[in-house]
Design an enzyme around this catalytic site. Sequence first.
Site, mmCIF file in Angstrom:
data_model
loop_
_atom_site.group_PDB
_atom_site.id
_atom_site.type_symbol
_atom_site.label_atom_id
_atom_site.label_comp_id
_atom_site.label_asym_id
_atom_site.label_seq_id
_atom_site.Cartn_x
_atom_site.Cartn_y
_atom_site.Cartn_z
ATOM 1 N N MET A 263 1.118 78.235 -101.292
ATOM 2 C CA MET A 263 0.792 79.379 -100.452
ATOM 3 C C MET A 263 1.951 79.864 -99.579
ATOM 4 O O MET A 263 1.744 80.347 -98.474
ATOM 5 C CB MET A 263 -0.420 79.050 -99.572
ATOM 6 C CG MET A 263 -1.691 78.801 -100.359
ATOM 7 S SD MET A 263 -2.091 80.150 -101.502
ATOM 8 C CE MET A 263 -2.594 81.390 -100.311
ATOM 9 N N GLY B 16 -6.123 73.057 -106.155
ATOM 10 C CA GLY B 16 -5.376 72.310 -107.165
ATOM 11 C C GLY B 16 -5.995 72.335 -108.549
ATOM 12 O O GLY B 16 -5.672 71.488 -109.378
ATOM 13 N N ASP C 33 5.946 87.969 -106.039
ATOM 14 C CA ASP C 33 5.336 88.126 -107.369
ATOM 15 C C ASP C 33 6.041 89.180 -108.219
ATOM 16 O O ASP C 33 5.390 89.948 -108.938
ATOM 17 C CB ASP C 33 3.832 88.464 -107.227
ATOM 18 C CG ASP C 33 3.104 87.433 -106.389
ATOM 19 O OD1 ASP C 33 3.337 86.240 -106.589
ATOM 20 O OD2 ASP C 33 2.314 87.828 -105.514
ATOM 21 N N ASN D 142 5.152 80.553 -111.795
ATOM 22 C CA ASN D 142 4.004 80.684 -110.889
ATOM 23 C C ASN D 142 2.846 81.320 -111.639
ATOM 24 O O ASN D 142 3.046 82.075 -112.591
ATOM 25 C CB ASN D 142 4.399 81.582 -109.704
ATOM 26 C CG ASN D 142 3.274 81.749 -108.694
ATOM 27 O OD1 ASN D 142 2.603 80.779 -108.347
ATOM 28 N ND2 ASN D 142 3.051 82.968 -108.234
ATOM 29 N N HIS E 220 -0.428 83.829 -111.045
ATOM 30 C CA HIS E 220 -0.895 84.820 -110.058
ATOM 31 C C HIS E 220 -2.199 85.432 -110.568
ATOM 32 O O HIS E 220 -2.282 85.822 -111.742
ATOM 33 C CB HIS E 220 0.176 85.901 -109.887
ATOM 34 C CG HIS E 220 -0.207 86.931 -108.888
ATOM 35 N ND1 HIS E 220 -0.150 86.702 -107.522
ATOM 36 C CD2 HIS E 220 -0.683 88.182 -109.040
ATOM 37 C CE1 HIS E 220 -0.569 87.779 -106.885
ATOM 38 N NE2 HIS E 220 -0.905 88.696 -107.779
ATOM 39 N N SER F 281 -1.589 86.323 -114.440
ATOM 40 C CA SER F 281 -0.239 86.364 -115.012
ATOM 41 C C SER F 281 0.517 85.091 -114.682
ATOM 42 O O SER F 281 0.429 84.594 -113.558
ATOM 43 C CB SER F 281 0.576 87.518 -114.401
ATOM 44 O OG SER F 281 -0.125 88.734 -114.439
HETATM 45 C C1 GRF Z 1 -5.043 80.618 -108.209
HETATM 46 O O1 GRF Z 1 -5.910 81.705 -108.246
HETATM 47 C C2 GRF Z 1 -3.637 81.051 -108.523
HETATM 48 O O2 GRF Z 1 -3.574 82.136 -109.390
HETATM 49 C C3 GRF Z 1 -3.109 81.458 -107.166
HETATM 50 O O3 GRF Z 1 -3.693 80.547 -106.257
HETATM 51 C C4 GRF Z 1 -4.919 80.069 -106.796
HETATM 52 C C5 GRF Z 1 -4.828 78.592 -106.792
HETATM 53 O O4 GRF Z 1 -6.023 77.977 -107.217
HETATM 54 N N1 GRF Z 1 -1.666 81.439 -107.142
HETATM 55 P P1 GRF Z 1 -6.052 76.414 -107.519
HETATM 56 O O5 GRF Z 1 -5.551 75.728 -106.240
HETATM 57 O O6 GRF Z 1 -5.123 76.151 -108.654
HETATM 58 O O7 GRF Z 1 -7.467 76.070 -107.820
#
Ligand code: GRF
Length: 198
Positions: free
Chosen positions: A93, A16, A148, A110, A112, A139
């Site tokens: 996820m 998070g 994606d 989103n 990525h 991105s």
């Molecule tokens: C990040 O690297 C984001 O790009 C990917 O999932 C990860 C989430 O990290 N989609 P966090 O939970 O925001 O620390």
Amino acid sequence: MHKPLPRLAILASGRGSNAAALMRACRSGLVPAELVLVLCDRPGAGFLAEAAAQGYPTVVEPRQGRSREAQEAALLAQLQARGVGLLLLAGYMRLLSAAFLAAFAAPVLNIHPALLPEFPGLQAGERQVRAGRLVLGASVHQVDAGMDTGPVILQGSLLAQPQQSEATLLSRLRTEVEHVIYPRAVRLFLDRWAADGV
Ligand code: GRF
């Protein structure tokens, strides 16, 4: 009369840290929107406590024990009940189905951890580091039903230093790139949206 601020929701699964960066940006005014819901599919995720402490409504809609359709229907009901007009995925996820996106009928963004279209899919940060890339990036893109594949709004990058470990590079990617570009991309998106009269 002032136009009401767009109503945002965040949906996350894990650590998070991007959710936290977005909450900060809403508080500081960098993102000119009202954050009306922080959603998660994992009970007990740490950022939920942080969100609640800041006064944001938090809801957990777990995946476990439910079909994807049932869980997405529950997410949709939460979003619709609060009139959310823009959904931000922050480390969520699971792919959202085409049916969910059509029913929600509002934009979904989103973040990525790679320079799309390179390295779509899971473990993208690790894969770009292991590929030996000197320029590591992330991105922010609009979500469509693919993996994606939606249009990119903003990208950012850093220069990897060869002596740095994978863990250090991934942490730098989050803090130096992701937490910076995600709020800016939302801002950019909202500005363009307002200019288009939405
Ligand atoms: C990040 O690297 C984001 O790009 C990917 O999932 C990860 C989430 O990290 N989609 P966090 O939970 O925001 O620390």
